[in-house]
Motif scaffolding. Sequence first.
Motif, short mmCIF file in Angstrom:
data_model
loop_
_atom_site.label_atom_id
_atom_site.label_comp_id
_atom_site.label_asym_id
_atom_site.label_seq_id
_atom_site.Cartn_x
_atom_site.Cartn_y
_atom_site.Cartn_z
N GLY A 1 -27.52 -21.14 -47.43
CA GLY A 1 -28.48 -21.75 -48.39
C GLY A 1 -28.01 -21.77 -49.52
O GLY A 1 -27.43 -20.65 -50.11
N ASP B 1 -29.59 -25.92 -47.20
CA ASP B 1 -30.63 -25.36 -46.61
C ASP B 1 -30.49 -24.98 -45.00
O ASP B 1 -30.55 -25.68 -44.14
CB ASP B 1 -31.91 -26.13 -46.43
CG ASP B 1 -33.25 -25.56 -46.22
OD1 ASP B 1 -33.18 -24.09 -45.67
OD2 ASP B 1 -34.34 -26.20 -45.98
N ARG C 1 -29.70 -22.52 -53.69
CA ARG C 1 -30.62 -23.34 -54.56
C ARG C 1 -30.14 -23.41 -55.81
O ARG C 1 -29.58 -22.54 -56.45
CB ARG C 1 -31.92 -22.53 -54.53
CG ARG C 1 -32.68 -22.70 -53.26
CD ARG C 1 -33.90 -21.84 -53.00
NE ARG C 1 -33.64 -20.40 -52.96
CZ ARG C 1 -33.26 -19.76 -51.94
NH1 ARG C 1 -33.33 -20.18 -50.82
NH2 ARG C 1 -32.90 -18.45 -52.09
N VAL D 1 -32.98 -27.72 -54.14
CA VAL D 1 -32.63 -26.94 -52.80
C VAL D 1 -31.23 -27.73 -52.20
O VAL D 1 -31.22 -28.79 -51.78
CB VAL D 1 -33.36 -26.64 -51.72
CG1 VAL D 1 -32.71 -25.99 -50.56
CG2 VAL D 1 -34.72 -26.05 -52.26
#
Lengths: 443, 501
Positions: B5, B15, B7, B12
């Motif tokens: 993941g 994910d 960000r 984002v």
Amino acid sequence: MKKELGIFTLLLLLCGVTAAINPRFLSATNLTNMANIIGLFGIFSLGLGMVIITGGIDLSVGSMFALAGVLLSMFLTEIAWPFASWELKANDFKQLPALVEKFQKPNPVSQFVWGQFPNTLKQDLVKSAGDTNQTARLQTALAGELNRVIAGPSIYDKDRFAALSLPSKAKGLIEKDGSAKNHAKLNRLLIHSAYGETLTSPREFWPWPLAAAVAILIPMLLGWAHGALITRMNIQPFIVTLCGLLLYRGLARYIADDGTKGLGNAEGFETFASLAKGKFLGLPAPFVILIVLSVIMWFVLHRSMYGRYLLAVGRNENAARFSGINTRAVIATSYILMGLLTGIAGILFAFYTNSISPSNHGNFFELYGIAAAVLGGCSLRGGEGSVIGILIGTALLQVLQNLVNLLGIPSSLNFAVMGAVVLIGVLADQYFQERAKKKLVKH
Amino acid sequence: MRGIGKRFPGVVALDGVSIEVGKGEVLALCGENGAGKSTLMKIIGGVYQPDDGEVLVDGKPVKINNVVDAMKLGIAFIHQELNVLDNLDVAANVFLGREPLTGPFRLIDQKKIHADTEPYLKRLGLDVSSKTRLDKLPIAQQQMVEIAKALSLNARIIIMDEPTSSLTLTETERLLELVLDLKKQGVSVVYISHRLGEVNQIADRVVVLRDGKNAGELSRQQISHDSIVGMMVGREVKSFYVESTAKRTPAFLKVRNMRSSRYPTKQVSFDAGKGEILGFAGLVGAGRSEIMKAVVGLDHFATGEIFLGDAELPVGKSRDAIARGIYLVPEDRRGEGLVTGMTVRENVTLPSLNKFASVFLINRASESKVANEQIQSLKIKTPNAEARVVNLSGGNQQKVVLGKWLSMDPKVMILDEPTRGIDVGAKAEIYRIMRNLAEQGAVILMISSDMEEVLHVSDRVAVMHEGQITGVLDRPDCKEENIMQLAVGKKIAAAKAAFAN
């Protein structure tokens, strides 16, 4: 504005310190002299500032000074004006009674000239030469008659002028003889050699407004060429003007035959000299000219379309181009402007030194200008700068030089002091900018 | 890689993405622009650190803090843009940063680097001397040098990000052969490409990403053009778009046989009517921005014809285009759209400054009036008109760019990636501004690589592929599949001609 305030404080501080240690700093002579120099340097620093705002640079200023100075001097004192008038004007007669006396002397030249005049004038001259009320009328009448002689056939005769030493120019003309066009010049030279000190010498070089125009237009033309090379051929300003620096210096030395040129006593262009060296309202002319130009440049940079474009192009040429601005023209114009201001400053500086040695006249001046502009808040990356800042920067540099003199610091340290202060100024500015940025991030 | 993941502020990017590559396997990574492919690869390459998940090499979890760590693990990266120093020779590039030194003065061991470079060049079948300067080589061979560098690092995994985007057809063929060679030599390759034909040719397996998530995986047998496209598209639709209400109007802007300097052999022609938003879709590098720059006269080498109504416009003269009301909101907002160091007022009035200048001085009061009108009507969030643009958010900066043209009564407004890097709220406002402008009778051309945006904002969509328009889709045919097919150069039945003669 904050930037200017900081450097202005520094300027006041330096003035204060110098004045406290050596009160002569505040003497009228010193202040006048400094104003004069600030005027000279300020004018071309303004131009350099404009170029720096576009993100460019001009290294050729000093060499242009030499070239403009050499040309100015030569056009004023060496190069013949082809359309020169050889006629006498009423105010060319200096001492009328002495002249009339000379006319009446029993020598061949006088007798010849006197013989050309109508009787009424002869009587008139003898009777009233001493009467100051009649002077103007007589001068006009005399000029009319003498001009008739000058315009007529050659008055030269070997026997007639045997007793006189002729000026070399007249000799040259006599040897060549022939062309009727030259009779006027020859006659004028002969008459002058006969009555020398009572007549104003003939003015045969370029009229000063035209010589001044040459000294201004040549740098403008070179500026235009710089602009064209930079915007059309995409050569870096540093390179273009570095070549200019070498080229114009060499050209000036070649044209002057590497000899020192001078303006002498400004004979024949007294008006010009008094404009460049005189005083207005008690202030030296260069300083007054700087103030006038600064006001104009302030409006140009801070209130006109061109100024806005200049700042926009300097900050982001692409965005300016995308907004439909003719960025090439804007940049090129700044170099022409630079040429104009260099020309004006070059003339003033030629009168200031009064003699122009082409190998070192104006050496390093571009660097003074760059230093002044940078001290005054212009960024070499472009897009930033103000007229006020450039003025303060110029003043600061000159005060520094003055300080070195007045405080008894060895003058060999002159450059070192200047270098150190410019460095400190720029460092301080950078420090405060970083601090302001950090503050902005924190909030 | 497991459950990666990542960000970024407001986005984002990844994910919970997982991928794996076997030894000697060619894995193709597909997805639309912004699907997260590049971010994922930058994590492997040590450029970014993942927020979640782990990276395993040889079954062991590893931490890749920087590019050097990646090198040590045998991971090499061939970027979309070449990372070579073309002022140096081949050997100097191959050994850059780890030059062997020799002698008392620790000078570079020239003999050794040249001797060591030659075998790699041979292995790649690259018939050039290690002493050739790189700017003497064609792009494809420069890329080979990058691969040689990767091999010299004993790379076991080579990541290639769009390696063929700047290659010619034959160069591409050569590169693909090389990938297969590398595979035979036991090197794993992760191959990122929009060109599905290439993927089809070399990939052992395809992993598709969508919106930063795994969208699916295809084995060698399942790989086909349609199956990949199908997986790349298809997602829920958000509701902040101002839907099209425009009726078709006769062509007002006509562009004919436009050639840009990027694709000098390809021609583009299209029509657009008043009140229409014509979207331009396509993959990155399809030549959309270049054509638009040519239309507004910013490409001096462009040729073609442009008509506004019945009047023909000169080509390659940006000031003429602006004088006739053809404006561009460029993709690079800070680099081309704004002078960020200047104030909102100064930016808004920059192109129309002559309207505010009497004789030669600018009337600041009327300037401020116009700037404030734009601030109000566009709802630009700024303390006042004297704030420097650099201090505004991306969305508000974009509104300033719009404002400077809207104050000049646009006839044709071209927007290049108008909402890139802009938050959702500002996006919706920009769509509304565009639609209002269209309803006032302007022609709007919008380049966008954001599929949702293209689908929901445009009245028609022109799709470009390698410098040409492959087809125009009318509103009912504006479907993601159709656009993707056209974007990769396939012909489909729904596509209409871009112009009528």
